[in-house]
Enzyme design. Sequence first.
Site, PDB file in Angstrom:
ATOM      1  N   GLU A  92       0.948  -1.356  -0.339  1.00 31.38           N
ATOM      2  CA  GLU A  92      -0.002  -0.283  -0.257  1.00 31.38           C
ATOM      3  C   GLU A  92       0.549   1.530  -0.101  1.00 31.38           C
ATOM      4  O   GLU A  92       0.965   2.842   0.674  1.00 31.38           O
ATOM      5  CB  GLU A  92      -0.931   0.138   1.625  1.00 31.38           C
ATOM      6  CG  GLU A  92      -2.118  -1.181   1.247  1.00 31.38           C
ATOM      7  CD  GLU A  92      -3.271  -1.336  -0.382  1.00 31.38           C
ATOM      8  OE1 GLU A  92      -3.079   0.402  -0.619  1.00 31.38           O
ATOM      9  OE2 GLU A  92      -3.722  -1.938   0.064  1.00 31.38           O
ATOM     10  N   ASP A  93       1.664   1.748  -0.969  1.00 29.41           N
ATOM     11  CA  ASP A  93       2.824   2.446  -1.303  1.00 29.41           C
ATOM     12  C   ASP A  93       3.478   2.602   0.254  1.00 29.41           C
ATOM     13  O   ASP A  93       4.130   4.239   0.372  1.00 29.41           O
ATOM     14  CB  ASP A  93       1.728   4.104  -1.155  1.00 29.41           C
ATOM     15  CG  ASP A  93       1.182   3.697  -2.761  1.00 29.41           C
ATOM     16  OD1 ASP A  93       1.628   3.446  -3.531  1.00 29.41           O
ATOM     17  OD2 ASP A  93       0.025   4.801  -2.808  1.00 29.41           O
ATOM     18  N   ALA A  94       3.859   1.949   0.408  1.00 30.70           N
ATOM     19  CA  ALA A  94       4.925   2.269   2.163  1.00 30.70           C
ATOM     20  C   ALA A  94       6.300   1.979   1.857  1.00 30.70           C
ATOM     21  O   ALA A  94       6.598   1.339   0.212  1.00 30.70           O
ATOM     22  CB  ALA A  94       4.422   1.137   3.347  1.00 30.70           C
TER      23      ALA A  94
END
Lengths: 1134, 331
Positions: free
Chosen positions: A755-757
């Site tokens: 999730e885009d971390a």
Amino acid sequence: MGEINKKNNEWESTKGLREPIKCLEDKWKLVPSFLQVKGLVKQHIDSFNYFINVEIKKIVQANEKVFCDADPLFYIKYLNAYVGTPDLEEGFNMTKPTTPHECRLRDMTYSAPITVDIEYIRGNQRVIKNKQLIGRMPLMLRSSNCVLTNKSDFELAQLNECPHDPGGYFIIRGQEKVILIQEQLSRNRMIVDEFKGAIQCQVTSSTHEKKTRTNVIVKNGKYVLRHNALSDDIPIAVAFKAMGICSDQEIMQLVGSDDSIAKKMAPCIMDCHNLKIFTQNQALAYIGSKLKVKRFQTANAKARTPVDEARDLLATTILAHVAVENYNFYVKAIYLAIMVKRVIEAETNKAAIDDPDYYGNKRLELAGSLLALMFEDLFKRFNWELKSIADKIIPKVKAAPFDVVKHMRPDLIANGLFTAISTGNWTIKRFKMERHGVTQVLSRLSYISALGMMTRVNSQFEKTRKVSGPRSLQPSQWGMLCPSDTPEGEGCGLVKNLALMTHITTECSEEPISRLACNAGVEDVRLLGGEEINHPAVYMVFLNGNILGVTRQYKKLIKIFRMFRRRGLISSFVSIYPNHNQRTVYICSDGGRLCRPYIIVEKGYPLVQQIHINELNRGIRKFQDFLNDGLIEYLDVNEENDSHIATVEAEIDPYVTTHLEIEPFTILGVCAGLVPYPHHNQSPRNTYQCAMGKQAMGTIGYNQKNRIDTLMYNLVYPQCPMVKTRTIELTNFDKLPAGQNATVAVMSYSGYDIEDALILNRASIDRGYGRCLVYKSAKTTMKRYSNQTSDRILGPSRDANTGKIIKVHDILDTDGIAAPGEMVENRQVLINKQMPPATINPIGQGQPQQIDYKDVPITYKGPVESYIEKVMVSSNAEDAFLIKILLRQTRVPEIGDKFSSRHGQKGVTGLIVQQEDMPFNDRGICPDMIMNPHGFPSRMTVGKTIELLAGKAGLMEGKFHYGTAFGGSKVKDVCNELEKHGYNYHGKDIFYSGLTGEPLEAYIYSGPVYYQKLKHMVQDKMHARARGPRAVLTRQPTEGRSRDGGLRLGEMERDCLIGYGASMLLMERLMLASDAFSADICGACGRLASRAWCHACRSSAAVSTVEMPYACKLLFQELASMNIVPKLTLKKYC
Amino acid sequence: MPKLEEKPRIFLEEYRLKNAANDYGMADEKWNFKKFAKNFRIVIVRLDKFEMEFDLIGIQPAFANAFRRLMLSEVPSMAIEKVMITNNTSIIQDEVLAHRLGLIPLKADPRLFEYRPEDATEGTEFDTLEFSLKVKCTTNKSQPKDSYRTEDLYENHSVYSSQIKWHPIGNQTSVYKETDIGPVHGDILISKMRPGHELDLHLIAVKGIGKDHAKFSPVATASYRLLPEVTLTREIRGGQASILQSCFSPGVIGIDSDGKAFVKDARYDTCSRNVYRYEDIKDAVILSRVRNHFIFNVESVGAMPPNVIFVEAVKILRDKCKSLLDELNNF
């Protein structure tokens, strides 16, 4: 010009023979040259300058005389008005020149005195007094009267001002305030639209005195005139007759004598006959009977007949902008006839309905015009007050003659302007206008956010309404407004931003223009009859919405006007364009039009030649010279639509093209201009970046260390992006950057990057990556009270037993203010202030009283300690002591901090990895950051991949690559450059796993990407609570992090627990952990008992204790208080 | 499974790296000390004060990687850890200044120091180095007329690492020479100042490891790469040969007198794989790397010569193994 004069096909063949037009080299240099003269916020400054230098004088002149009812000889006449230079009042009529920075620090208002020259009667004498102070004008920074204008960088530095600060805002009581650009429908123009199925033609007239709206609408197949001042619609024929067009033939000739028009008009004429109205007087009497009854009738108003009232109304209120002299309504009648004609036209031809979202019909209101409205209102009130004072005092017999100057209080105008700007509430009484949120506090989060705010355009449209029309991108906005920069959510499409080269006009005088038009063959309409006016060969000429006349040779007229404009004989912002459907020519010279410069193309060749550009490069030619020489001209939205504009040289068609775009990237605004390769991105990504660029921390100005803002974020080591754009250089973002170039490897690593971390490298953080400074300020004032007491500060208190300074006062200096450099922990005192009690008798007679001071310390709150950067002691506008303390925190990136690239790709830190665990490549390079490749396919931010490639090549070459929109370094060249330096041309390298030491199976796309650290950091958000404060009324836990509140188990969570059947857990969460309360209930009567005693039953026999939520008990009591008795039936449990 | 002597290879294909078909990785192979001792070789290619290039041949990647990791994060070095600020009127914030000072590489052999005990409040001569930095910026009294250069206008307008002064404590004067201790580089800019700005700092350096903070890492970087190999499968001549040559780093491909391309020395190839751009010659080359031939590159920060750092890393691994064995035996 706009006509397509293309000859037939026989000429087509020669087109191929023309030698191709060479691309002008360095054409983009016109943009910095433009911005050099105009600046990024020139619209605001121009408009304000026009106001304080020109318009204020006009306003004062328009209201120049004040008379008095009591003395017919008394008068005040304003001769002139001036706005001075900024100063501060220091009491005893002393002033001291000031600087913006001093005002910011001392919470003062950056303003200048407004002075007037007046002539008035004192006693029996006529007196002239010069330089009489009537108010104070808040000054816009960098306006003509500001101390910052025309200063060199060095001088600005001495004034503590950043040379890159755009100005264009105000400083009111220490706060920087921007008056946002307001968008509205243009005034004094006919707009035909469809309203609830009926066609109507609407004109919002606006003059200095009045602002009214007049409609011509279709009602039951008949045309009627509708106006707010009238209680009922007036048949159009009656209106014509009231304007002195009494014969039906004349009416028909004015509207048009076509059969189709005649057919539609017939019922209206019939109507008029049915009403038995044949003369002007009858018509006026009819209108007079429909007048709205005025609430307050003045003495002389009573003497007037309804006919007089109606005549006045027609002359001054209905279509107020069409001037009527000596009650000669002819021009107004023609205007009304055109309105009727437009409606008739639109009934049959839907295309004739105007698009209300069309940007040519919009005007932008800037600080200058808004302040002018406000000032005129205040000035009128000021004069009214003077008059009423004179009325009151003159009749009295006095020793000294009445001197009106002594009653001129500058506070009214000063405070009126100050509060308007500081609250943003624009209340104009004479227009019954009430607007909120006109001003906003200048966001100083980053340089770009401040700049972005200055170009913001606010729409008057309601934000809650769910319509797409005004929100969607209108083709006529091309080049004027940024297509990317708009917020998401409710303001989407309504809040817009100006493009880079947009200029907003200020109004220029109409007189020379109308004279020129008449010389160019425009005939006065007053001398012509309806038949001539409506002749098919004739074009009607409008100047700023007013009829100027008619012309037979409209092409010639337009040509002459454009020629005059290019020669510089009339203002370069006058626009002229024909409308062939309406057979009209419009000339505009009003303020608030959007316009933009273009290179003129003649006979297929741009007039700007390489020679001119070379001269520009050598510095012997400026942008103004291009305008003066007629090589470049400004086109407004309407005229743009009448031109054929080529984007690049290759698009020039010798028969059609009239203009050439200076640089295509200028269609974007300041914020969107930061994005490299935006033309490769999916468009919403650019929009996201526009919103995020404003949250990025970095530098806010060269004077950031001298500022004491309530909140300021700075980056410790900001960097200029490796991949620049032209806009970045033009806006000086490279000098005040907000971000760092991180070496990014696009790969998956652990599971902490979903999730885009992002994964960060510990060593990079240790070496200073993403490190930021957070400044907060605490402030207090030492007030003096009317009863001779005042606040005071005490030194640190000592423990009574040990004699040591108590813990909370540990950091205080002997003066009771925290010392610079000290570390402050939670709940420690910054300023040990004490306040006298509010009710105390004035100390006068007898012995001095002992005053019981109350402790009101300014304390520090926060889970993490801060350091004191500096302490400022000064005085504010009320002459009270002002103490400001600046606190500083240095923050190192941690898990949960938010970062974003310049492509709308935001992410939080998911994991911080030791350097040895990071993958490394052949050259031993460890990435600073790992980004998961899943971020790419759905976002389609191809621009980011190109940025990475260009950045990597730039590193090797030792230069900055350019990612300018619709241009910039080509991927092919960049790849070749990479190959030259021994890198893979795809930008993919072999990486070794830091954990196993073996090469990774995939090639890893890696290189530098400019990353911004956003202001959202875990430290400001982290929150947990076991026990804590409760609300007084309900005894439930408080809400929100700032109040150390509880975490709510909401409805949906509750539903889950109900569904699962965890009743005891529900009981615990909803009652025990919240507001459990043991209530005494009388089992006999079922009412609440108190202290085991039932007041109703007068017994304690049946009272038992029941555990219930306090909110429940509260409800019962509240119900009881309104005569509803809730009763509980108690039963033995188990 | 190929034997180690047969040089296990990894092939650089156009879109991925691939092991040989029957190669299941060296981790599967049983480790045999005798065989290892026979095949293992260290070749030092280049060694100077700050940089070293050497080959580890015939070793498992796990070992090579262990040395790399140890050099980065567990070989100790000295760095400034505490900054006592008596006065700092410069524009650099105290924390930032302290951070900058911490990152300055120090010239002090960490082997001669001990770690400071965690509970110690005062340093001793065995675990601490003390420095001071006392600079004041003033206007240059003897400034030449009409000059607006900062160096003429002000004195001490830039603070460099060379201005850090060592203060020996205890017996340190007799143990170390003045030249032994201090910043490695004298030209590291610490801060810029203007008249009225003053720094009065007391710096305390201790021994630490890179795991705690990157400033304690004795290397700028330590990494390795596998030995590249280029094999030509067919004869390439003329124009194609020069294209082929341009696809590799200089010196990798040679062209002999009759215009035929041959592999001269693949060692310094950057493995850019740009041959795959050319359809006509991409089938003529096989790019591979030798999986047990590690070319190490160690860049020292300056406190210790790179060869010493490597030896230290080996010692740390040995100690770790020892303590593991001790733990296992005593279990």
